[in-house]
Scaffold this active site. Structure first.
Site, PDB file in Angstrom:
ATOM      1  N   LYS A   9       0.865  -1.190   0.000  1.00 33.01           N
ATOM      2  CA  LYS A   9       0.000   0.000   0.000  1.00 33.01           C
ATOM      3  C   LYS A   9       0.894   1.230   0.000  1.00 33.01           C
ATOM      4  O   LYS A   9       1.669   1.451   0.949  1.00 33.01           O
ATOM      5  CB  LYS A   9      -0.894   0.008   1.250  1.00 33.01           C
TER       6      LYS A   9
ATOM      7  N   ARG B 159      29.789  32.005  -9.233  1.00 38.59           N
ATOM      8  CA  ARG B 159      28.442  31.631  -9.649  1.00 38.59           C
ATOM      9  C   ARG B 159      27.586  31.350  -8.434  1.00 38.59           C
ATOM     10  O   ARG B 159      28.088  31.128  -7.323  1.00 38.59           O
ATOM     11  CB  ARG B 159      28.463  30.396 -10.550  1.00 38.59           C
TER      12      ARG B 159
ATOM     13  N   THR C  27      -3.703  -5.155   0.528  1.00 35.33           N
ATOM     14  CA  THR C  27      -3.075  -3.847   0.752  1.00 35.33           C
ATOM     15  C   THR C  27      -3.950  -2.969   1.637  1.00 35.33           C
ATOM     16  O   THR C  27      -3.445  -2.129   2.381  1.00 35.33           O
ATOM     17  CB  THR C  27      -2.791  -3.139  -0.579  1.00 35.33           C
ATOM     18  N   ASP C  28      -5.271  -3.164   1.585  1.00 34.57           N
ATOM     19  CA  ASP C  28      -6.153  -2.398   2.465  1.00 34.57           C
ATOM     20  C   ASP C  28      -5.898  -2.757   3.927  1.00 34.57           C
ATOM     21  O   ASP C  28      -5.966  -1.903   4.817  1.00 34.57           O
ATOM     22  CB  ASP C  28      -7.618  -2.660   2.102  1.00 34.57           C
TER      23      ASP C  28
ATOM     24  N   HIS D 199      20.305  25.688 -11.658  1.00 38.96           N
ATOM     25  CA  HIS D 199      21.101  26.692 -12.355  1.00 38.96           C
ATOM     26  C   HIS D 199      20.491  28.091 -12.231  1.00 38.96           C
ATOM     27  O   HIS D 199      19.287  28.280 -12.363  1.00 38.96           O
ATOM     28  CB  HIS D 199      21.216  26.332 -13.832  1.00 38.96           C
TER      29      HIS D 199
ATOM     30  N   PHE E  94      33.393  26.998 -11.447  1.00 35.11           N
ATOM     31  CA  PHE E  94      33.344  25.801 -12.304  1.00 35.11           C
ATOM     32  C   PHE E  94      34.160  26.074 -13.555  1.00 35.11           C
ATOM     33  O   PHE E  94      33.774  26.874 -14.408  1.00 35.11           O
ATOM     34  CB  PHE E  94      31.906  25.430 -12.664  1.00 35.11           C
TER      35      PHE E  94
ATOM     36  N   ASN F  73      21.627  20.423  -9.601  1.00 32.13           N
ATOM     37  CA  ASN F  73      22.206  21.759  -9.713  1.00 32.13           C
ATOM     38  C   ASN F  73      21.129  22.696 -10.237  1.00 32.13           C
ATOM     39  O   ASN F  73      20.769  22.650 -11.414  1.00 32.13           O
ATOM     40  CB  ASN F  73      23.409  21.733 -10.664  1.00 32.13           C
TER      41      ASN F  73
ATOM     42  N   GLN G 296      30.224  18.271  -7.085  1.00 37.69           N
ATOM     43  CA  GLN G 296      30.724  16.993  -6.585  1.00 37.69           C
ATOM     44  C   GLN G 296      31.594  17.190  -5.346  1.00 37.69           C
ATOM     45  O   GLN G 296      31.511  16.431  -4.380  1.00 37.69           O
ATOM     46  CB  GLN G 296      31.530  16.275  -7.672  1.00 37.69           C
TER      47      GLN G 296
END
Length: 291
Positions: free
Chosen positions: A12, A170, A57-58, A241, A153, A239, A213
């Site tokens: 569930k 940045r 599942t109930d 941007h 970077f 990332n 990283q």
């Protein structure tokens, strides 16, 4: 050529469970999203439609509600263990139980009044087997972080399709999803969560980043150095941007002050940091993100 049934499980998904504890006029709230899945002696239901081994599942949903009432909900890891052990201990055909819980935080505004937090979501995944093995993986997701400078970077591979210019300044923004595995004795899950979370925040803020990283590793390393009760942490960090807007057509300079925030496409950085002497991952760590 022979055909056989491969690995399988059922359950569930996303049972919404809110538990209110009434301490006189003061109420306390636990708001959870609970997903359960079971596997075991399930060949007949797949091959012949015989449901004799199947716990509906109930019923799994109702079990979550009933155990929340009977035992309360403390740390989500403890409640997930309670659920998982219930299924493998009470159902002979169930050999393995997986319970995943997301917890949504509420901030108190009065004795019985709350406002929903807009921050990250606390998570856990628990696995239990009939032989008594259990594994707990705690975590969080949607932890949105941003450094408006202190990120570079450059020095990357350039080929005939590269158009990205190098930068020494940045915006670095991400939404962290982290999961960490506990080692040894059961820790104080609440305290451990707060410590790991603080390590992730501090390392993100303290690291002058040459790549996302590098930041990911610094965050995982800080958590492992600070929290001996965890032996491995996995992080996924998109990332987000931010591109400086060209304001020159309007006769304006833009010294990294006005940005366009792009939601997609985005770079997705993923990795794990672990101790050299970390115990084997076991069944749960490999399966904790599987469907």
């Amino acid at each position: 050529m022979s055909i056989r049934l491969g690995p399988n499980r059922y359950g569930k998904a996303e049972t919404r469970l809110v538990r209110v504890v009434k301490d006189g006029p003061v109420h306390h709230v636990k708001d959870l999203n609970v997903s359960t899945s079971l596997s075991g002696d399930m060949e007949a239901v797949h091959l012949t439609g015989d449901n004799a081994a199947v716990l509906p599942t109930d019923t799994q949903k109702n079990t979550a509600y009933a155990l929340a009432k009977k035992h309360g909900v403390g740390q989500i890891e403890e409640f997930a263990l309670l659920l998982a052990r219930h299924f493998v201990d009470t159902q002979p055909t169930v050999h393995h139980a997986r319970v995943e819980i997301d917890e949504y935080a509420w901030t108190r505004r009065g004795p019985h009044s709350f406002v929903r937090d807009g921050g990250e979501v606390r998570t856990c995944v628990v696995h239990c087997d009939r032989d008594g093995r259990s594994t707990v993986v705690s975590g969080l997701k949607d932890l949105v972080l941003m450094n408006t400078t202190g990120s570079e970077f450059h020095g990357y591979i350039v080929d005939e399709y590269t158009t990205l210019p190098p930068t020494t300044d940045r915006v670095l923004a991400t939404a962290v999803a982290a999961r960490w595995r506990h080692a040894g004795d059961t820790p104080a899950y609440g305290k451990s969560y707060e410590q790991v979370r603080q390590c992730l925040l501090d390392a993100f803020a303290d690291t002058h980043s040459l790549s996302l990283q590098q930041t990911l590793y610094a965050m995982g390393e800080r958590a492992l150095n600070t929290c001996p009760e965890i032996c491995e942490i996995r992080l996924a960090m998109p990332n987000r941007h931010h591109f400086a807007v060209d304001l020159s057509p309007f006769g304006l300079d833009n010294d990294n002050e006005v940005f366009h925030a792009a939601d997609r496409p985005y770079g997705l950085i993923e990795g794990s940091v672990l101790r050299d002497d970390a115990p084997g991952a076991g069944f749960a760590w490999e399966q904790e993100t599987s469907s």
